[in-house]
Design a protein around this motif. Structure first.
Motif, mmCIF file in Angstrom:
data_model
loop_
_atom_site.group_PDB
_atom_site.id
_atom_site.type_symbol
_atom_site.label_atom_id
_atom_site.label_comp_id
_atom_site.label_asym_id
_atom_site.label_seq_id
_atom_site.Cartn_x
_atom_site.Cartn_y
_atom_site.Cartn_z
ATOM 1 N N LEU A 163 2.269 35.258 -15.817
ATOM 2 C CA LEU A 163 2.920 36.430 -14.952
ATOM 3 C C LEU A 163 4.016 36.644 -15.214
ATOM 4 O O LEU A 163 4.830 35.769 -15.659
ATOM 5 N N ASP A 164 4.581 37.765 -15.143
ATOM 6 C CA ASP A 164 6.169 37.943 -15.416
ATOM 7 C C ASP A 164 7.199 37.033 -14.570
ATOM 8 O O ASP A 164 6.854 37.068 -13.300
ATOM 9 N N PRO A 165 7.672 36.128 -15.583
ATOM 10 C CA PRO A 165 8.540 35.211 -14.468
ATOM 11 C C PRO A 165 9.799 35.786 -13.690
ATOM 12 O O PRO A 165 10.159 35.159 -12.755
ATOM 13 N N GLU A 166 9.903 37.166 -14.183
ATOM 14 C CA GLU A 166 11.019 37.693 -13.595
ATOM 15 C C GLU A 166 10.857 38.578 -12.208
ATOM 16 O O GLU A 166 11.662 39.537 -12.012
ATOM 17 N N ILE A 167 9.587 38.563 -11.635
ATOM 18 C CA ILE A 167 9.448 39.437 -10.615
ATOM 19 C C ILE A 167 10.450 38.945 -9.444
ATOM 20 O O ILE A 167 10.753 37.733 -9.386
ATOM 21 N N PRO A 168 10.724 39.825 -8.769
ATOM 22 C CA PRO A 168 11.809 39.184 -7.456
ATOM 23 C C PRO A 168 11.068 38.378 -6.480
ATOM 24 O O PRO A 168 9.929 38.303 -6.449
ATOM 25 N N ALA A 169 11.919 37.564 -6.247
ATOM 26 C CA ALA A 169 11.274 36.236 -5.377
ATOM 27 C C ALA A 169 10.712 36.846 -4.257
ATOM 28 O O ALA A 169 9.888 36.317 -3.800
ATOM 29 N N ARG A 170 11.369 37.726 -3.636
ATOM 30 C CA ARG A 170 10.559 38.306 -2.666
ATOM 31 C C ARG A 170 9.073 38.768 -2.469
ATOM 32 O O ARG A 170 8.308 39.005 -1.930
#
Lengths: 663, 323, 264
Positions: free
Chosen positions: C11-18
């Motif tokens: 999964l894209d590790p750069e998805i926003p933490a929110r």
């Protein structure tokens, strides 16, 4: 004497007329061959459909080739160019009349026609030609205007035109003197020359000079005729043709589509990969240099020069470039990748061009080759492209989500709204860049205040694809466009409102190709309409002075200039202060074409140049209508403002501040 | 049998990391009612074994000379087989990290890295570690023995001193001389040569700094005290106060420090895009509404000119008191 | 030279933490709106392999992945970057295989694909970040292992590699066959494939196996089990340091800073 019989002897003092016809043949042959070669070259280009709507096209030719409206934007140039061109039109008619009378037995140059047209009008216009050449020469050799192209050819053309014209007057004057022409007063300049020459030259001398000059004049004229298609004089033919086949769609629709299944090579790195229209463009160039003069990259000292790209490619084409097929990118300094990557795709060049050359699409064509065939392009743009591919937005590293901006606002996803009137397309900038989130909030709040039933796509929104397209990755653009069109059609979207002119342009001009036919509004258009309908009331317009920066993708590329100004007017008790370079002449903020992802050298920043201009207006607020402009202008103003205060605000924010009760 | 073993690979000293490792090991040993042993491979100084012996029950010293991956692994494998521990614990240095999985495999055990906590649950060991780039935390139960783990040893409390030092054993092992892999060159890089992207601590200045001099006069000494790299926001680079190589952000470097100290930086998204993976962000800014504070672990609303000189003094004092 | 590069799709590790959510029952992250991407260290490994091939003249690069059917996209992208062959082992059994299972599956597939001089992996994955797979795979294959490598060159009689350490770097010499874990460096940023190559990559053959077809039984292969996965509740509010005077507040600040830096 009876004016009805007024005329002159056509070949007075001239014998061996047959020699003229003999000399005419090679001149015409060389002239025709020149034409033929050019047309043959254009035909090697790929197809383009540019012959629809003939009535509109003829009107364009009338306005811009005959009336020369764009040429006359530079008043000085307009004056001398009209003098020279109209002068030559008259002279050509006059010469044709002589030929008809001489060879076809007509008797046109008689009587009043002879006196008032063939003599008086022709003299006046001949004089205008000389004046025009003088003015042109002054600009070229005294003022030394930088954007012109200084070649020997240009000098020779001016010299020859002047000389041939002068010869014409001398011939007329000496004939008048030698024949004691009773109608001399109808040829004021010829008459003047006659008066001056009579005391200086005997009859025999007059005749001799006349005869010599006549044949010299003929040789020069035939020479120029033969030389014509090999020089920029050819623009007399190619310019009207180029204007006829110009792009009729708005400038925002300038880029070509690619059929990925059928195309062998993506983008352009050889002349034959251009369309015939592109190649015609190259031959239509008059070397005026206005495109380079208005180019924002060039203005701040960068290498990019649209004029040099066109002329460089033209020279390549004339030097066998179509047959030997060398790589064009980097073959000349003008098409070096460095220059190509400086373009902001603002199309000031196309707007300025008097003969409707399409410079920007050629740059993007070459970018397409670099990106799609070689995968060689600036690293920061690579990051944006990779982020687009992976995440559907170009802002790698952002921690924002597509719905953060809507926190605390009454905003619904399209899945949760029946019969939404309008889709508010937020765009990547409006959602993910903190400063621009405020603009989206202001827009949404205004829509709510006006009672508009709108919906958003929220997390289902993907980048419109504009940055991918401008950087040159047409493949990625198509994927994004198709996805978006499918998504919107799935939700039966009819009307789209967006605060981003790049999205606006994509939806309006580029998405129909993929089956996306929506009514698209820039938020300023929609909001202005709401005010007009009385659904938004301004409560407290500010006293602040506001200047407005036209976004390239809204103004020049799509012709929307007035609605943002209306919002400024409503929100600030006065009309927007206009910068010198405004409306279609607006100077780019430097953010388009993928350039907002690139770090420019600190002394060559387009946004700082525009900031300088904005600050010089002394306004309190710089109003913008685009998320890229917002980012670029805030940076620019911050860098250049010193102690001066200037806020950068979107027109929606201005309106919101004026419409909302303060909390 | 079933002891807890800590491993120090080529240690220069029994430093804070080693002390934390011993503390972690001791805690586990107490929970499992077993002994704590230490394997010290090629210590660089004799004091290491002595210091280790103050806190562990037995120290086994392996003298093998320079670290070579294959020989070190074989040696540790042999010793561990002899000791037959329940758990083998390492610190987070490079050599430990690469040994862990291979050693676990050779011993038929379980390997986990970057462990921050170890507990015992009905005879099974459970470890805690951060996953998903620090966004989540996992508790993992180990199914095979021994557990071979590398830990964030510095975050454990040091072990208490024993009343009597532990046993001291010297071992030399019979190992093949020629290995397929040889380290032929080693280099320690000085802090200043380190790339910004690799810096663990960064001191960064923004538009509010006001000029180039404070970067040199105020921020640089602060960075030196913290062993940090200097960086800047785009505004500061644009203004020419620092070279463009300092720029962190969307169109600059993306950094992943453990601490990012943002001084007079507003914290706009484009800047935050460069530090989205910083583990701790702290800020000094005069504007309490500056967006940077939304991303901070801690901060202070104050003029940096008042804070930074005082901060330097206090940091030095704290560092001195820790020595 | 025969090179094998392992790729993991995550999964894209750069998805926003929110937007990051976990499924506490399945004990893995929820897909949500995240896209699937190839782990960056795996891409660094592939890039290193490609550059090695360019420098040494001749090498065949095979890419291998063990994952869901969607991992095919990662392999296709690798083919577009001009890897020569691709193989996918479809994970139709365990939902979150532990590093040992992964290493065993990869080893089985590698043996089936042929013999390789160089087996390359990313140092860790951007999702679970275990960092154990390379070492375990080396042991499964009975090969030496070099970790945290960022550069490989061919030399007389072997390979020379540079690897990163916490204090600098080291240069190692080794002889193939060897397993290598790759870390990122300014020189191994993965190349952007040419669009034509992307289009062509979907027409290239791709070997595909289920676990059964591979002849691997995942029963009882795990050496650990994830008991709990949670998102720690972090205070998203900034702690403004306490203290009445400037001196006290800066003292608090200094303490907080020292807390963080001393754990390094």
């Amino acid at each position: 004497m009876n004016p009805a019989g007024a005329t002159r002897q056509i070949y007075w003092n001239i014998s061996h007329i047959w020699a003229m016809y003999v000399l005419l043949l090679p001149a015409i042959a060389i002239f025709a061959y020149g034409f033929y070669r050019q047309i043959k070259r254009w035909r090697r280009g790929t197809p383009a459909a540019r012959f629809d709507q003939p009535l509109t096209r003829f009107k364009l030719v009338f306005t811009h080739a005959l009336a020369q409206r764009r040429t006359a934007r530079n008043t000085y140039a307009g004056v001398f160019h009209r003098f020279i061109s109209y002068g030559f039109v008259i002279l050509t008619i006059a010469t044709t009349v002589v030929a008809l009378d001489a060879d076809f037995g007509t008797a046109i140059m008689r009587g009043h026609f002879y006196l008032y047209f063939q003599s008086l009008t022709v003299d006046l216009f001949g004089a205008l030609v000389l004046v025009g050449v003088g003015l042109a020469a002054a600009r070229r050799y005294i003022s030394r205007t930088k954007t012109l192209v200084y070649t020997d050819e240009a000098t020779w053309i001016l010299v020859l035109i002047a000389f041939i014209c002068l010869q014409g007057f001398l011939l007329e004057g000496w004939r008048i003197a030698a024949t004691n022409d009773p109608w001399a007063s109808y040829s004021p300049i010829g008459n003047l020359i006659a008066r001056v020459s009579r005391p200086l030259l005997s009859d025999a001398a007059l005749q001799g000079a006349h005869r010599f000059t006549w044949w010299f004049h003929l040789l020069l004229s035939f020479g120029v005729l033969a030389w014509f298609p090999y020089t920029k004089m050819m623009h007399i033919a190619t310019a009207p043709l180029n204007i006829y086949t110009a792009q009729l769609a708005p400038l925002g629709a300038s880029l070509k589509h690619i059929d990925f299944e059928k195309t062998e090579s993506f983008g352009v790195n050889s002349l034959a990969a251009f369309t015939w229209k592109d190649l015609l463009d190259l031959d239509a160039c008059t070397e005026c240099g206005r495109c380079t003069a208005v180019c924002p990259a060039h203005t701040v000292g960068k290498e990019l020069s649209p004029r040099d790209i066109v002329l460089g490619l033209r020279d390549l084409m004339r030097n066998d470039g179509l047959t030997s097929s060398p790589a064009i990118i980097g073959s000349i300094p003008a098409t070096s990748p460095v220059a190509l990557w400086q373009c902001t795709t603002c199309v000031a060049c196309m707007e300025a061009c008097p003969v409707f050359i399409e410079q920007m699409p050629k740059i993007v064509d070459m970018r397409r080759y670099l990106v799609m065939e070689e995968a060689e392009f600036p690293e920061s743009m690579q990051q944006a492209i990779t982020s687009l591919e992976k995440r559907g937005h170009p802002f790698s590293g952002t921690n924002a989500t597509r719905v953060d901006w809507a926190d605390g606002l009454d905003v619904k996803h399209i899945n949760d709204v029946r019969d939404a009137e309008v889709l508010l397309w937020v765009g990547c900038g409006g959602a993910l860049i903190e400063r621009n989130q405020k603009v989206t909030r202001a827009t949404a709040q205004l829509l709510n205040q006006a009672g508009v039933k709108f919906a958003i796509l929220g997390r289902d929104e993907k980048c419109s694809g504009d940055p991918a397209r401008r950087i040159g990755n047409e493949f990625l653009f198509e994927m994004l466009a198709k996805d978006n069109v499918e998504n919107l059609n799935k939700h039966h979207v009819k009307k789209v409102v967006t605060s981003c002119p790049h999205c606006f342009n994509a939806f309006r001009n580029e998405y129909p190709h993929f089956g996306g036919n929506f009514e698209v509004y820039h938020h300023s258009e929609y909001l202005a309409q709401l005010v007009k309908e009385g659904k938004l009331k301004s409560i407290s317009a500010t006293n602040k002075k506001v200047t407005f920066h036209d976004p390239c993708y809204l103004g020049r590329q799509n012709g929307v200039y007035d609605s943002p100004r209306q919002l400024v007017q409503i929100a600030s008790k006065g009309a927007a202060i206009e910068m010198a370079r405004s409306r279609e002449k607006s100077f780019c903020c430097g953010g388009g074409g993928g350039m907002s992802f690139v770090d420019e050298p600190p002394d060559k920043r387009v946004n700082q140049e525009r900031a300088r201009e904005a600050l010089a207006t002394g306004a309190d607020v710089l109003a913008v209508g685009c998320p890229f402009c917002m980012t670029m202008m805030e940076d620019g103003i911050n860098a250049r403002r010193g102690d001066q205060e200037m806020r950068v605000m979107d027109v929606a924010e201005l309106l919101w501040e004026a419409s909302s009760s303060s909390d | 049998m079933n002891d807890v073993v800590i491993c120090l690979v080529n240690p220069a000293a029994f430093d804070r990391a080693a002390q934390g490792l011993a503390g972690c090991g001791r805690r586990l040993a107490e929970q499992t009612g077993s002994q704590l042993k230490a394997i010290v491979r090629s210590p660089q100084s004799p004091t290491v074994a002595q210091d280790a012996a103050r806190v562990v029950d037995e120290v086994v010293v392996l003298d093998q000379g320079d670290y070579q991956p294959e020989t070190a692994l074989s040696a540790l494998g042999q010793v561990c087989r002899q000791l037959s521990p329940n758990a083998v614990l390492f610190g987070n240095d490079t050599y430990s990290q690469e040994i862990t999985p291979r050693l676990a495999h050779r011993l038929g055990g379980s390997a986990v890295g970057d462990v921050v906590d170890i507990t015992v649950h009905e005879n099974a060991l459970r470890v805690t570690r951060q996953v998903y780039g620090g966004k989540a935390q996992a508790v993992i139960e180990l199914k095979r023995s021994p557990a071979v783990l590398w830990t964030r040893s510095r975050s454990f409390a040091p072990a208490k001193q024993l009343s009597e030092p532990g046993k001291h054993t010297e071992l030399s092992l019979d190992l093949p001389a020629d290995t397929p892999t040889r380290i032929i060159e080693r280099k320690r890089e000085l802090q200043t040569e380190q790339r910004l992207e690799e810096a663990r601590v960064i001191v960064s200045g923004g538009r509010g700094i006001g000029g180039p001099e404070p970067f040199n006069d105020e921020l640089k000494p602060l960075a030196e005290i913290l062993g940090a790299q200097l960086a800047a926001s785009r505004a500061a680079c644009d203004a020419g106060w620092v070279p463009p190589t300092f720029q962190v952000g969307q169109t600059g470097k993306k950094v992943t420090p453990d601490l990012y100290l943002a001084i007079a930086i507003t914290g706009a998204s484009q800047h935050m895009a460069g530090i989205s993976e910083a583990k701790n962000i702290a800020a000094i800014n005069t504007d309490p509404d500056a967006p940077i504070f939304k991303h901070c672990r801690f901060g202070i609303v104050e003029d940096y000119r008042k804070v930074v000189p005082l901060l330097r003094q206090k940091l030095i004092a704290l560092q001195n008191s820790q020595r | 030279m025969n090179i094998l590069v392992c790729l993991k799709q995550i999964l894209d590790p750069e998805i926003p933490a929110r937007e990051f959510r976990v499924d506490p029952a399945k004990r893995e992250a929820e897909r949500g709106n995240a896209n699937l991407v190839t782990n960056i260290f795996c891409e660094n490994a592939l890039e290193t392999a490609l550059q090695f091939r360019e420098a040494s003249g001749e090498a065949k690069i095979t890419v291998l992945s063990f994952g869901a059917a969607s991992a095919e996209d990662s392999l296709r992208k690798a083919l577009a970057m001009k890897a020569d062959a691709a193989a996918l082992v479809i994970n139709d059994k365990s939902s979150n295989p532990d590093p040992l299972t992964v290493a065993q599956v990869l080893a089985t597939a590698i043996r089936k694909l042929g013999s390789f001089d160089l087996v390359m992996l990313g140092r860790e994955a951007g999702d679970w970040g275990a960092g154990q797979t390379a070492g375990l795979l080396a042991e499964e294959l009975g090969l030496p292992c070099v970790s945290f490598v960022d550069r490989i060159e061919q030399m007389e009689g072997g390979l020379r590699m540079k690897r990163q350490t916490d204090s600098g770097w080291e240069v190692l010499e080794t002889q193939p066959p060897v397993v290598v874990s790759i870390t990122n460096d300014e020189h191994n940023v993965p190349r952007i494939p040419k669009v034509r190559d992307v289009m062509m990559s979907y027409r290239q053959p791709l070997t595909q196996w289920t676990l059964a077809e591979l002849g691997y039984d995942t029963e009882d292969s795990q050496y650990y089990e994830v008991i709990e996965l949670s998102i720690p509740q972090t205070e998203s509010r900034c702690e403004f340091v306490s203290g009445d005077t400037l001196d006290e507040r800066v003292e608090s600040l200094a303490r907080r800073i020292t807390e963080v830096t001393s754990a390094l």
